[in-house]
Design a protein around this motif. Structure first.
Motif, PDB file in Angstrom:
ATOM      1  N   LEU A  54     -53.250  36.835  10.671  1.00  0.00           N
ATOM      2  CA  LEU A  54     -53.709  35.237   9.971  1.00  0.00           C
ATOM      3  C   LEU A  54     -53.237  34.215  10.372  1.00  0.00           C
ATOM      4  N   ALA A  55     -52.125  34.248  11.376  1.00  0.00           N
ATOM      5  CA  ALA A  55     -51.345  33.039  12.945  1.00  0.00           C
ATOM      6  C   ALA A  55     -52.720  33.255  13.834  1.00  0.00           C
ATOM      7  N   LEU A  56     -53.240  34.664  13.683  1.00  0.00           N
ATOM      8  CA  LEU A  56     -54.125  34.529  15.555  1.00  0.00           C
ATOM      9  C   LEU A  56     -55.363  33.293  14.755  1.00  0.00           C
ATOM     10  N   VAL A  57     -55.807  33.924  13.497  1.00  0.00           N
ATOM     11  CA  VAL A  57     -57.192  32.885  13.139  1.00  0.00           C
ATOM     12  C   VAL A  57     -57.020  31.886  13.124  1.00  0.00           C
ATOM     13  N   VAL A  58     -55.915  31.217  12.929  1.00  0.00           N
ATOM     14  CA  VAL A  58     -55.963  29.568  13.196  1.00  0.00           C
ATOM     15  C   VAL A  58     -54.924  29.318  14.573  1.00  0.00           C
ATOM     16  N   PHE A  59     -54.766  30.546  15.385  1.00  0.00           N
ATOM     17  CA  PHE A  59     -53.898  30.301  16.166  1.00  0.00           C
ATOM     18  C   PHE A  59     -56.101  30.222  17.747  1.00  0.00           C
ATOM     19  N   SER A  60     -56.876  31.206  16.996  1.00  0.00           N
ATOM     20  CA  SER A  60     -57.660  30.413  18.066  1.00  0.00           C
ATOM     21  C   SER A  60     -58.745  29.304  17.440  1.00  0.00           C
ATOM     22  N   SER A  61     -58.226  29.203  16.697  1.00  0.00           N
ATOM     23  CA  SER A  61     -58.835  27.466  15.829  1.00  0.00           C
ATOM     24  C   SER A  61     -60.660  27.976  15.365  1.00  0.00           C
ATOM     25  N   TRP A  62     -60.271  28.952  14.739  1.00  0.00           N
ATOM     26  CA  TRP A  62     -61.729  29.893  13.861  1.00  0.00           C
ATOM     27  C   TRP A  62     -62.607  29.697  15.311  1.00  0.00           C
ATOM     28  N   LEU A 117     -59.932  33.764  19.608  1.00  0.00           N
ATOM     29  CA  LEU A 117     -59.105  35.072  19.287  1.00  0.00           C
ATOM     30  C   LEU A 117     -59.083  35.890  19.854  1.00  0.00           C
ATOM     31  N   LEU A 118     -60.065  37.265  20.711  1.00  0.00           N
ATOM     32  CA  LEU A 118     -59.978  37.615  21.323  1.00  0.00           C
ATOM     33  C   LEU A 118     -59.112  37.703  22.007  1.00  0.00           C
ATOM     34  N   LEU A 119     -58.742  36.146  22.673  1.00  0.00           N
ATOM     35  CA  LEU A 119     -57.750  36.450  24.263  1.00  0.00           C
ATOM     36  C   LEU A 119     -56.365  36.000  22.455  1.00  0.00           C
ATOM     37  N   GLY A 120     -56.690  35.658  22.009  1.00  0.00           N
ATOM     38  CA  GLY A 120     -54.406  35.282  21.218  1.00  0.00           C
ATOM     39  C   GLY A 120     -54.666  36.611  21.034  1.00  0.00           C
ATOM     40  N   ALA A 121     -55.377  37.423  20.499  1.00  0.00           N
ATOM     41  CA  ALA A 121     -55.456  39.239  20.011  1.00  0.00           C
ATOM     42  C   ALA A 121     -54.368  39.607  21.370  1.00  0.00           C
ATOM     43  N   TYR A 122     -55.250  39.284  22.610  1.00  0.00           N
ATOM     44  CA  TYR A 122     -54.477  40.374  23.553  1.00  0.00           C
ATOM     45  C   TYR A 122     -53.597  39.387  24.167  1.00  0.00           C
ATOM     46  N   LEU A 176     -42.870  33.402  19.892  1.00  0.00           N
ATOM     47  CA  LEU A 176     -42.458  31.903  20.434  1.00  0.00           C
ATOM     48  C   LEU A 176     -44.032  31.722  20.969  1.00  0.00           C
ATOM     49  N   ALA A 177     -45.105  32.592  21.916  1.00  0.00           N
ATOM     50  CA  ALA A 177     -45.615  32.232  22.648  1.00  0.00           C
ATOM     51  C   ALA A 177     -47.330  32.113  21.218  1.00  0.00           C
ATOM     52  N   THR A 178     -46.953  31.962  20.590  1.00  0.00           N
ATOM     53  CA  THR A 178     -48.048  31.468  19.392  1.00  0.00           C
ATOM     54  C   THR A 178     -47.470  30.671  18.964  1.00  0.00           C
ATOM     55  N   ILE A 179     -46.267  30.322  19.041  1.00  0.00           N
ATOM     56  CA  ILE A 179     -46.153  29.082  17.967  1.00  0.00           C
ATOM     57  C   ILE A 179     -46.111  27.911  19.660  1.00  0.00           C
ATOM     58  N   VAL A 180     -45.728  28.240  21.411  1.00  0.00           N
ATOM     59  CA  VAL A 180     -46.107  27.283  22.189  1.00  0.00           C
ATOM     60  C   VAL A 180     -48.331  27.115  22.263  1.00  0.00           C
ATOM     61  N   VAL A 181     -48.638  27.936  21.700  1.00  0.00           N
ATOM     62  CA  VAL A 181     -50.086  28.148  21.520  1.00  0.00           C
ATOM     63  C   VAL A 181     -50.789  27.324  21.014  1.00  0.00           C
ATOM     64  N   LEU A 182     -50.412  27.513  19.490  1.00  0.00           N
ATOM     65  CA  LEU A 182     -50.922  26.146  18.931  1.00  0.00           C
ATOM     66  C   LEU A 182     -49.813  24.922  18.793  1.00  0.00           C
ATOM     67  N   VAL A 183     -48.980  24.762  19.498  1.00  0.00           N
ATOM     68  CA  VAL A 183     -48.502  23.228  19.515  1.00  0.00           C
ATOM     69  C   VAL A 183     -49.823  22.665  20.542  1.00  0.00           C
ATOM     70  N   VAL A 184     -49.846  23.600  21.689  1.00  0.00           N
ATOM     71  CA  VAL A 184     -50.699  23.100  23.081  1.00  0.00           C
ATOM     72  C   VAL A 184     -52.160  23.161  22.103  1.00  0.00           C
ATOM     73  N   ILE A 185     -52.824  23.855  20.867  1.00  0.00           N
ATOM     74  CA  ILE A 185     -53.703  22.847  20.781  1.00  0.00           C
ATOM     75  C   ILE A 185     -54.293  21.921  19.935  1.00  0.00           C
ATOM     76  N   SER A 186     -53.089  22.590  19.101  1.00  0.00           N
ATOM     77  CA  SER A 186     -53.181  21.121  17.546  1.00  0.00           C
ATOM     78  C   SER A 186     -52.483  19.949  18.389  1.00  0.00           C
ATOM     79  N   ARG A 187     -52.335  19.819  19.755  1.00  0.00           N
ATOM     80  CA  ARG A 187     -52.133  18.199  20.540  1.00  0.00           C
ATOM     81  C   ARG A 187     -54.085  17.375  20.504  1.00  0.00           C
ATOM     82  N   ASN A 188     -54.637  18.256  20.477  1.00  0.00           N
ATOM     83  CA  ASN A 188     -55.779  17.280  20.512  1.00  0.00           C
ATOM     84  C   ASN A 188     -56.549  17.413  19.561  1.00  0.00           C
TER      85      ASN A 188
END
Lengths: 309, 356
Positions: free
Chosen positions: A229-237, A242-247, A277-289
């Protein structure tokens, strides 16, 4: 330690660890693109795991197990669809209960299979190609579900963004009122999307009990549904991300284990938390924009739709 | 006619009374489990103990259990419910049930409680645990003889004394026959995650371990060992069916005899609060059949187990050095229970740092 053999071994285990996350997440991505937030992924996964294991044990054929896992996920998602789409219950609450129901149901269905050795899904070596040194086993010596997971991502990416069906799915998730006004059946599209998500979650569970390990034990999904579920948000849909995030998630998890085995002096608790932690970091980076984040989030995500009659 | 009816009624009353008093005579025994009975590990073995009581005492006892009780506030409610329902003897089978058990025991002074792996006792609360490290020493000795790469993979759960003690005992056993032995430890920070345990096993084998042992509960590492053609040990239960070619032996938690003995004590009226930390000697730790081993290795293992059982050999006998080389204890002595219970350091020879 960094010999080619170890690197190859790391990549091989990384693929196994990432595949169930990818399969479950790509299904949920489709459901969310259609505007439905189904938090029951973990529940559908665990029911898929037990059904796949049981069917394999009865028939001796893991491929029948895979079908059973998918079917179980679909059935559970139809229940979710009926509650949230037909009876218009709250999606968050229903999704959470679906997880609880799934965990309980799986425990009950599986009670007689606990402690029974299962049948493992064999690797599918592609002749000659799998003999290529180093990359052969990685690219051409996987079990069928690894190939399926890549095919699923490609298929979802293609259908969502290159076909009319995908356009309709996205329209339903973006603005269900307009889609309805244009004459599309919002409810039917959402049912199908939710069922696709359920099938994928069931398959991901089946992967856990048939290919990852070949046993059934209670709670064996161990939170992987939530990570999906977190990966879906991570991938911004977006399926590619998503492939990148899962791997990425799988890689961090496997690397921390290898780092420990190699005896590097880093606290294991810290290492265990790295994927998160990696998930959180990437989420932060993505949502900066913000603008990008908002355009990708389906605008009607989680909102119930009641057609005017 | 009336007379006959009267006799019938009297007989009926008598019969009812008799059966009622029979029911009251039954000793009610309750169990609180932290996991599902079907976990094939910790809780499974405790439930085997419950079944052993039923088998032994039959109609004299009545047992019941509550499974999946979390170690939070629910535990107190669950324990109190069993006490209120008239259970005479209650086993609470996880470390986290310690405080709730003590609390409920105060409210029900007539009920007898048995808490596994804790350290707080009361007049009506006993504690009991197993010396699993005795078994791990034997595993270590076997591994020391069987390993060709001199490297053992150890999958560990949490860095608590119980687990650290197991790693050290294993290492001392290995060193006793093979001073060059190396142990690689992976902490998975979970008691139960088959996927992660399998990943850890694969990583250890990929990095050269040819024997896998674990202090986590699922049989997944054994399956990996079986697949990769290396050896492994079962944990908590005999796991041979998961790895018929890979399992060398397994440590078995055996609560059966203890549970039967404590039940008998209550029935005989001589139950008293005690602290039992039993090992081979008390049959609380058993070894599964030695399989896939050369005869001389199996014989040596049996011999070591017998020596530990008789007290001739203590797994933590001196001299013992810490990882940094400081001596903990000299020749001819062995570590006392207090030191064992608080163990938070690695013995010399183990690579890697212990998470603090």
């Amino acid at each position: 330690m960094a010999s080619l053999d170890v690197i190859q071994a790391i990549i091989l285990t990384l693929i196994t660890a990432s595949t169930p996350l990818l399969i479950a997440a790509v299904g949920e991505l489709v459901a969310e693109r259609a505007g439905v937030l189904n938090l029951g992924v973990e529940g559908m996964m665990i029911v898929g795991a037990v059904s796949g294991f049981a069917a394999t044990l009865q028939t001796g054929n893991p491929y029948i197990g895979i079908l059973a896992a998918i079917l179980a996920g679909v059935l559970l998602s139809i229940l979710f669809g009926f509650l949230t789409l037909s009876l218009v219950t709250n999606q968050v609450a229903t999704g959470l209960s679906l997880t609880l129901l799934g965990l309980g149901l799986a425990g009950m269905l599986g009670s007689s299979f606990v402690g029974t050795p299962g049948v493992k899904l064999q690797k599918l070596d592609i002749p000659f190609l799998s003999d290529i040194p180093f990359i052969g086993p990685i690219l051409f010596g996987q079990d069928i579900l690894v190939y399926v997971s890549f095919a699923l991502v490609a298929l979802v990416a293609y259908v969502l963004f290159r076909t009319r069906i995908g356009l309709i799915v996205r329209a339903v998730g973006e603005n269900h009122t307009s889609a309805h006004a244009l004459g599309y059946s919002v409810i039917r599209v959402r049912y199908l999307a939710v069922m696709f998500g359920g099938g994928c979650a069931g398959l991901a569970g089946g992967y856990l009990s048939l290919a990852y390990t070949s046993l059934w034990v209670e709670d064996m999904t161990a939170g992987r549904g939530w990570i999906a579920l977190a990966l879906v948000v991570f991938s911004s849909w977006l399926p590619g991300r998503l492939l990148l995030g899962a791997y990425l998630f799988g890689a961090v998890g496997i690397l921390q284990i290898h780092v420990q085995a190699a005896g590097w002096p880093i606290p294991s608790q810290f290492l265990s938390s790295l994927p998160y932690l990696a998930t959180i970091v990437v989420l932060v980076v993505i949502s900066r924009n913000r603008a990008v984040a908002r355009t990708n989030t389906p605008a009607c995500l989680g909102q119930p739709f009641v057609p005017d009659r | 006619m009336r007379k006959i009816l009267g006799i019938a009624a009297a007989a009926l009353a008598l019969g009812l009374g008799a059966s009622a008093s029979l029911a009251a005579d039954k000793l009610k025994i309750g169990f609180i489990y932290v996991g599902p009975v079907g976990d094939h590990g910790w809780t499974y073995q405790h439930n085997e103990g419950r079944l052993a009581i039923e088998k032994k005492f039959g109609d004299k006892v009545e047992t019941s259990f509550v499974e999946n009780v979390s170690e939070g506030p629910d535990a107190e409610r669950a324990i109190e419910r069993l006490a209120r329902e008239g259970h005479d003897l209650i086993f609470t089978t996880s470390f986290g049930f310690m405080n709730p058990t003590i609390k409920v025991a105060k409210k029900f002074p007539k009920v007898k409680f048995e808490h596994a792996t804790g350290y707080k006792r009361a007049k009506n609360v006993s504690t009991y645990s197993s010396r699993f490290y005795e078994g791990r020493y034997v595993l270590g000795e076997i591994a020391g003889k069987m390993s060709k790469t001199n490297t053992i993979g150890y999958i560990a759960s949490f860095p608590i004394p119980e687990v650290v003690r197991g790693i050290n005992a294993f290492m001392l056993g290995a060193q006793s026959v093979n001073p060059d032995m190396k142990v690689k430890v992976i902490w998975v920070n979970s008691w139960f995650d088959p996927g992660k345990e399998a990943d850890a096993a694969k990583a250890l084998i990929d990095q050269g371990a040819d024997i896998i042992t674990q202090h986590t509960d699922s049989p997944a590492p054994l399956q990996v060992a079986e697949e990769r053609g290396v050896y492994a040990f079962g944990q908590a239960s005999d796991m041979i069916k998961f790895a018929p070619k890979a399992q060398l032996t397994a440590i078995i938690d055996n609560w059966n005899d203890y549970y039967v003995a404590r039940t008998k004590a209550v029935l005989d009226g001589n139950w008293a609060s005690e602290d039992v930390w039993g090992g081979f000697k008390d049959d609380m730790v058993d070894m599964a059949a030695y399989t896939n081993l050369p005869e001389d290795v199996a014989a040596a293992a049996k011999d070591t187990a017998a020596k530990i059982e008789s007290g001739e050999l203590h797994p933590f006998k001196g001299p013992i050095f810490k990882q940094d080389g400081t001596q903990v204890i000299g020749e001819g002595e062995s570590l006392d229970d207090g030191t064992l219970l608080g163990m938070n350091w690695y013995v010399k020879g183990i690579d890697g740092q212990l998470p603090q």
